[in-house]
Design an enzyme around this catalytic site. Structure first.
Site, PDB file in Angstrom:
ATOM      1  N   ARG A  33       0.879  -1.236   0.329  1.00  0.00           N
ATOM      2  CA  ARG A  33      -0.210   0.012  -0.090  1.00  0.00           C
ATOM      3  C   ARG A  33       1.142   1.211  -0.067  1.00  0.00           C
ATOM      4  O   ARG A  33       0.999   2.184  -0.753  1.00  0.00           O
ATOM      5  CB  ARG A  33      -0.857  -0.069   1.236  1.00  0.00           C
ATOM      6  CG  ARG A  33      -1.499   1.291   1.566  1.00  0.00           C
ATOM      7  CD  ARG A  33      -2.786   1.248   2.732  1.00  0.00           C
ATOM      8  NE  ARG A  33      -1.844   0.860   3.837  1.00  0.00           N
ATOM      9  CZ  ARG A  33      -2.554   0.800   5.007  1.00  0.00           C
ATOM     10  NH1 ARG A  33      -3.855   0.948   5.099  1.00  0.00           N
ATOM     11  NH2 ARG A  33      -1.889   0.874   6.053  1.00  0.00           N
ATOM     12  N   SER A  34       1.788   1.258   0.755  1.00  0.00           N
ATOM     13  CA  SER A  34       2.769   2.434   0.933  1.00  0.00           C
ATOM     14  C   SER A  34       3.927   2.174   0.301  1.00  0.00           C
ATOM     15  O   SER A  34       4.655   0.892   0.680  1.00  0.00           O
ATOM     16  CB  SER A  34       2.925   3.092   2.322  1.00  0.00           C
ATOM     17  OG  SER A  34       3.074   1.920   3.145  1.00  0.00           O
ATOM     18  N   SER A 128       2.468 -21.262   8.027  1.00  0.00           N
ATOM     19  CA  SER A 128       3.020 -21.518   9.616  1.00  0.00           C
ATOM     20  C   SER A 128       4.600 -21.366   9.492  1.00  0.00           C
ATOM     21  O   SER A 128       5.435 -21.787   8.478  1.00  0.00           O
ATOM     22  CB  SER A 128       2.665 -22.795  10.055  1.00  0.00           C
ATOM     23  OG  SER A 128       3.361 -23.198  11.460  1.00  0.00           O
ATOM     24  N   LYS A 182      -5.034 -24.709   9.748  1.00  0.00           N
ATOM     25  CA  LYS A 182      -3.997 -23.849  10.287  1.00  0.00           C
ATOM     26  C   LYS A 182      -4.322 -23.610  11.856  1.00  0.00           C
ATOM     27  O   LYS A 182      -3.590 -23.516  12.978  1.00  0.00           O
ATOM     28  CB  LYS A 182      -3.577 -22.630   9.464  1.00  0.00           C
ATOM     29  CG  LYS A 182      -2.826 -21.700  10.233  1.00  0.00           C
ATOM     30  CD  LYS A 182      -1.410 -22.000  10.501  1.00  0.00           C
ATOM     31  CE  LYS A 182      -0.613 -20.930  10.797  1.00  0.00           C
ATOM     32  NZ  LYS A 182      -0.824 -19.837  11.518  1.00  0.00           N
ATOM     33  N   HIS A 185      -3.883 -26.360  14.103  1.00  0.00           N
ATOM     34  CA  HIS A 185      -2.524 -26.604  14.195  1.00  0.00           C
ATOM     35  C   HIS A 185      -2.085 -25.543  15.480  1.00  0.00           C
ATOM     36  O   HIS A 185      -1.191 -25.963  16.396  1.00  0.00           O
ATOM     37  CB  HIS A 185      -1.617 -26.184  12.940  1.00  0.00           C
ATOM     38  CG  HIS A 185      -0.241 -25.614  13.124  1.00  0.00           C
ATOM     39  ND1 HIS A 185      -0.149 -24.612  13.662  1.00  0.00           N
ATOM     40  CD2 HIS A 185       0.949 -26.313  13.022  1.00  0.00           C
ATOM     41  CE1 HIS A 185       1.305 -24.404  13.772  1.00  0.00           C
ATOM     42  NE2 HIS A 185       2.072 -25.686  13.381  1.00  0.00           N
ATOM     43  N   ASN A 186      -2.515 -24.467  15.510  1.00  0.00           N
ATOM     44  CA  ASN A 186      -2.058 -23.238  16.470  1.00  0.00           C
ATOM     45  C   ASN A 186      -2.715 -23.939  17.929  1.00  0.00           C
ATOM     46  O   ASN A 186      -2.040 -23.694  19.111  1.00  0.00           O
ATOM     47  CB  ASN A 186      -2.722 -21.962  16.146  1.00  0.00           C
ATOM     48  CG  ASN A 186      -1.745 -21.233  15.102  1.00  0.00           C
ATOM     49  OD1 ASN A 186      -1.250 -22.177  14.315  1.00  0.00           O
ATOM     50  ND2 ASN A 186      -1.846 -19.910  15.201  1.00  0.00           N
ATOM     51  N   GLU A 189      -0.602 -26.676  19.347  1.00  0.00           N
ATOM     52  CA  GLU A 189       0.829 -25.692  19.755  1.00  0.00           C
ATOM     53  C   GLU A 189       0.468 -25.192  21.139  1.00  0.00           C
ATOM     54  O   GLU A 189       1.508 -25.474  21.966  1.00  0.00           O
ATOM     55  CB  GLU A 189       1.077 -24.581  18.562  1.00  0.00           C
ATOM     56  CG  GLU A 189       2.469 -23.828  19.024  1.00  0.00           C
ATOM     57  CD  GLU A 189       2.428 -22.633  17.996  1.00  0.00           C
ATOM     58  OE1 GLU A 189       2.318 -22.979  16.868  1.00  0.00           O
ATOM     59  OE2 GLU A 189       2.679 -21.378  18.574  1.00  0.00           O
TER      60      GLU A 189
HETATM   61  P1  NDP Z   1       1.037  -7.049   9.498  1.00  0.00           P
HETATM   62  O1  NDP Z   1       0.207  -8.180   9.985  1.00  0.00           O
HETATM   63  O2  NDP Z   1       1.928  -6.293  10.506  1.00  0.00           O
HETATM   64  O3  NDP Z   1       0.309  -6.100   8.376  1.00  0.00           O
HETATM   65  C1  NDP Z   1       1.022  -5.127   7.886  1.00  0.00           C
HETATM   66  C2  NDP Z   1       0.940  -5.080   6.476  1.00  0.00           C
HETATM   67  O4  NDP Z   1      -0.377  -5.105   6.348  1.00  0.00           O
HETATM   68  C3  NDP Z   1       1.489  -3.890   5.625  1.00  0.00           C
HETATM   69  O5  NDP Z   1       2.065  -4.145   4.284  1.00  0.00           O
HETATM   70  C4  NDP Z   1       0.635  -2.979   5.742  1.00  0.00           C
HETATM   71  O6  NDP Z   1       0.782  -2.001   4.673  1.00  0.00           O
HETATM   72  C5  NDP Z   1      -0.524  -3.804   5.283  1.00  0.00           C
HETATM   73  N1  NDP Z   1      -1.939  -3.298   5.413  1.00  0.00           N
HETATM   74  C6  NDP Z   1      -2.567  -2.831   6.490  1.00  0.00           C
HETATM   75  N2  NDP Z   1      -3.851  -2.413   6.550  1.00  0.00           N
HETATM   76  C7  NDP Z   1      -3.898  -2.532   5.098  1.00  0.00           C
HETATM   77  C8  NDP Z   1      -4.945  -1.931   4.323  1.00  0.00           C
HETATM   78  N3  NDP Z   1      -6.125  -1.417   4.801  1.00  0.00           N
HETATM   79  N4  NDP Z   1      -4.893  -1.844   2.912  1.00  0.00           N
HETATM   80  C9  NDP Z   1      -3.685  -2.644   2.262  1.00  0.00           C
HETATM   81  N5  NDP Z   1      -2.651  -2.929   3.292  1.00  0.00           N
HETATM   82  C10 NDP Z   1      -2.816  -2.910   4.402  1.00  0.00           C
HETATM   83  O7  NDP Z   1       2.119  -7.802   8.604  1.00  0.00           O
HETATM   84  P2  NDP Z   1       2.790  -9.085   8.937  1.00  0.00           P
HETATM   85  O8  NDP Z   1       3.835  -9.284   7.878  1.00  0.00           O
HETATM   86  O9  NDP Z   1       3.592  -9.429  10.416  1.00  0.00           O
HETATM   87  O10 NDP Z   1       1.842 -10.247   8.917  1.00  0.00           O
HETATM   88  C11 NDP Z   1       1.028 -10.344   7.753  1.00  0.00           C
HETATM   89  C12 NDP Z   1       0.009 -11.495   7.645  1.00  0.00           C
HETATM   90  O11 NDP Z   1       0.744 -12.704   8.117  1.00  0.00           O
HETATM   91  C13 NDP Z   1      -0.902 -11.091   8.976  1.00  0.00           C
HETATM   92  O12 NDP Z   1      -2.178 -11.665   8.424  1.00  0.00           O
HETATM   93  C14 NDP Z   1      -0.585 -12.074  10.039  1.00  0.00           C
HETATM   94  O13 NDP Z   1      -1.642 -12.664  11.022  1.00  0.00           O
HETATM   95  C15 NDP Z   1       0.251 -12.999   9.388  1.00  0.00           C
HETATM   96  N6  NDP Z   1       1.282 -13.666  10.309  1.00  0.00           N
HETATM   97  C16 NDP Z   1       1.432 -15.073  10.001  1.00  0.00           C
HETATM   98  C17 NDP Z   1       2.596 -15.527  10.917  1.00  0.00           C
HETATM   99  C18 NDP Z   1       2.982 -16.819  10.859  1.00  0.00           C
HETATM  100  O14 NDP Z   1       3.801 -17.266  11.566  1.00  0.00           O
HETATM  101  N7  NDP Z   1       2.207 -17.359   9.954  1.00  0.00           N
HETATM  102  C19 NDP Z   1       3.578 -14.536  11.685  1.00  0.00           C
HETATM  103  C20 NDP Z   1       3.227 -13.309  11.580  1.00  0.00           C
HETATM  104  C21 NDP Z   1       2.045 -12.941  10.856  1.00  0.00           C
HETATM  105  P3  NDP Z   1       1.493  -0.575   4.977  1.00  0.00           P
HETATM  106  O15 NDP Z   1       3.040  -0.834   4.850  1.00  0.00           O
HETATM  107  O16 NDP Z   1       0.965   0.381   3.746  1.00  0.00           O
HETATM  108  O17 NDP Z   1       0.932  -0.048   6.320  1.00  0.00           O
END
Ligand code: NDP
Length: 476
Positions: A33-34, A128, A182, A185-186, A189
């Site tokens: 987005r940004s 995961s 998933k 799985h959590n 965990e």
């Molecule tokens: P975040 O959950 O912190 O999300 C940040 C990202 O989301 C940024 O790219 C941000 O863009 C974007 N974003 C937020 N709001 C909007 C919007 N309204 N429109 C467009 N873009 C938006 O990032 P993570 O990388 O930590 O996690 C991403 C996903 O992965 C999440 O769903 C999270 O739950 C999941 N996850 C999974 C993990 C795993 O082990 N499987 C571990 C961590 C996360 P901008 O830069 O412009 O703000």
């Protein structure tokens, strides 16, 4: 040339996934987005592979070959919907939108149904392994249509963790199946960590062992049936000394466990499905209890802490008993989680291959363990297994551990050391194997106060006793 696949959302998970794709040789279009995050990815890691940066979603879509494959890696919830709403009108029938975030499976079902109307494939993919996994090989649990998996499978399988040459990625089932699996799985965990924590607590408070000694015990356990990532890192954490205070780090960390909510989701869904996942529920509640600081303080003041005297003379025996109790309780926790997946599969028509779920959790994720091979073998042998507990291997393992398991539960209870995971796992096991359960009395009571009726063991039909009349029995 057009890009093979795209990632939008380049925070830590998205950018690591994009790098993983690029390193595997895929030309990957990237967008955020940004645009600062896109620029940062290109300037820091652009040399790692073939990236196509895009400023807008239109540009991203235009850079892709068809049918298009776009992975969304943004904050779960409303942001995911916002991105889908912006993206969908730019796409054509046959294109695939993959949500790799931690979505609730019900949201995934809703999104899949909505996009299907427009001819798009929506794939909720559980991923995961955190940041490390996203970069070097996660466990991937994709749902969605079979057709979408024919296109996506080769890409996802090549970026997933590999164990014995087998990728930790398989098409889980339609619509929300991937995110459901998933979630479970959590939940598992949570249960696994709670059981490990209880084992530690018993060795410490009943066995009188110090954290460093318990670290050694876990290191030893990690060479046997319990071999797993969580047991391995338990030894690391318990062995770690806090630099500032010189104390064991585990004694310096505040004892209030936090949670992001997927364990709670698992239990909520289990309640809906009527599946007893007592191990996961106890783990979620144990975390909640630990966080009730004021209440803990008040109750401790009212009753005293009840410090148990170190009671065990034979520490070696205790260590081995706890190992066995941990193993048996862990079998129960997994049996419950797999039971929940089976029930959800039946409820939602998913036709889950449970053995395959064990296979794809062997790498990339937190619960990776030797034990998962045994689970896969159990379901390979008998896909319709009534419970993991009745598979020959697990039946023998639990039967052999039973005496030790009971000794540990008795010790925990008499020493006043809470072990809700061990205790409830044993109660679950005893509940399932009892010839008669007092549920008959529950039914009798329900009939008494609410005329809820009961069934009989000796003939068909529903019956009611005229409790406030002459107490004769009538057909209901
Ligand atoms: P975040 O959950 O912190 O999300 C940040 C990202 O989301 C940024 O790219 C941000 O863009 C974007 N974003 C937020 N709001 C909007 C919007 N309204 N429109 C467009 N873009 C938006 O990032 P993570 O990388 O930590 O996690 C991403 C996903 O992965 C999440 O769903 C999270 O739950 C999941 N996850 C999974 C993990 C795993 O082990 N499987 C571990 C961590 C996360 P901008 O830069 O412009 O703000």
């Amino acid at each position: 040339a057009p890009a093979r696949i795209a990632v939008t959302g380049l925070a830590v998970m998205g950018s690591n996934l994009a790098r993983n794709l690029a390193r595997r040789g895929f030309r990957v279009a990237v967008h955020n987005r940004s645009s600062a995050r896109t620029e940062a990815l290109i300037s820091e890691h652009g040399h790692e592979g073939d990236f196509v940066p895009a400023e807008t979603l239109e540009e991203l879509v235009a850079s892709l070959r068809t049918p298009r494959q776009i992975i969304i890696m943004v904050k779960a919830g409303a942001p995911t919907d916002a991105v889908i709403d912006e993206l969908a009108p730019l796409l054509e029938p046959g294109d695939m939108v993959i949500d790799g975030g931690n979505a609730h499976y019900a949201d995934t079902r809703r999104r899949e149904a909505a996009l299907k109307e427009t001819g798009l494939h929506f794939v909720g993919a559980g991923i995961s392994g955190g940041e490390e996994g996203a970069l070097n090989g996660p466990s991937i649990m994709p749902g969605g249509s079979e057709e979408s998996y024919r296109h996506l499978g080769p890409v996802l399988e090549s970026i997933a963790a590999q164990v014995d040459g087998v990728p930790c990625c398989v098409h889980v089932g339609p619509d929300g199946a991937g995110h459901f699996v998933k979630m479970v799985h959590n939940g598992i965990e949570y249960a696994d960590m709670q059981l490990i924590a209880e084992a530690y607590d018993l060795l410490r408070r009943v066995g009188g062992l110090a954290p460093a000694e318990i670290a050694e015990v876990f290191r030893g356990w990690n060479t046997g049936d319990l071999e797993s990532y969580l047991v391995e890192i338990t030894a690391e954490v318990l062995g770690h000394v806090d630099a500032g205070s010189g104390a064991a780090l585990v004694d310096v960390i505040a004892d209030e466990a936090e949670q992001k909510g997927t364990g709670r989701w698992t239990v909520q869904e289990a309640l809906e499905l009527g599946v007893p996942v007592t191990g996961i529920a106890e783990a979620v509640f144990a975390r909640s209890l630990s966080g009730r600081v004021g209440q803990r303080e008040a109750v401790r003041r009212a009753f005293g802490a009840g410090e148990p005297a170190v009671s065990d003379q034979d520490v070696e025996q205790l260590v081995d008993d706890v190992r066995q109790a941990l193993y048996a309780s862990k079998v129960v926790a997994y049996a419950q989680g797999f039971d929940q997946m089976r029930a959800a599969g039946a409820e939602y028509g998913w036709d889950l291959d449970l053995g395959a779920m064990a296979t794809i959790w062997r790498g990339g994720c937190i619960i990776r363990a030797r034990f998962l091979d045994r689970i896969r073998e159990a379901y390979d042998k008998e896909p319709g297994l009534a419970s993991l507990l009745v598979d020959d291997y697990f039946r023998d393992a639990v039967a052999n551990a039973e005496a030790a398991w009971r000794r540990v539960v008795v010790k925990a209870v008499s020493a006043g050391v809470p072990a809700p995971g061990f205790v409830s796992a044993l109660a679950y096991y005893d509940g399932l194997r009892s010839e008669r359960l007092p549920a008959s009395l529950v039914q009798g009571l329900r009939d008494f106060f609410g005329a809820h009726t009961y069934r009989r063991t000796d003939r068909e039909g529903s019956f009611h006793t005229l409790w406030s009349g002459d107490r004769s029995q009538v057909d209901a």
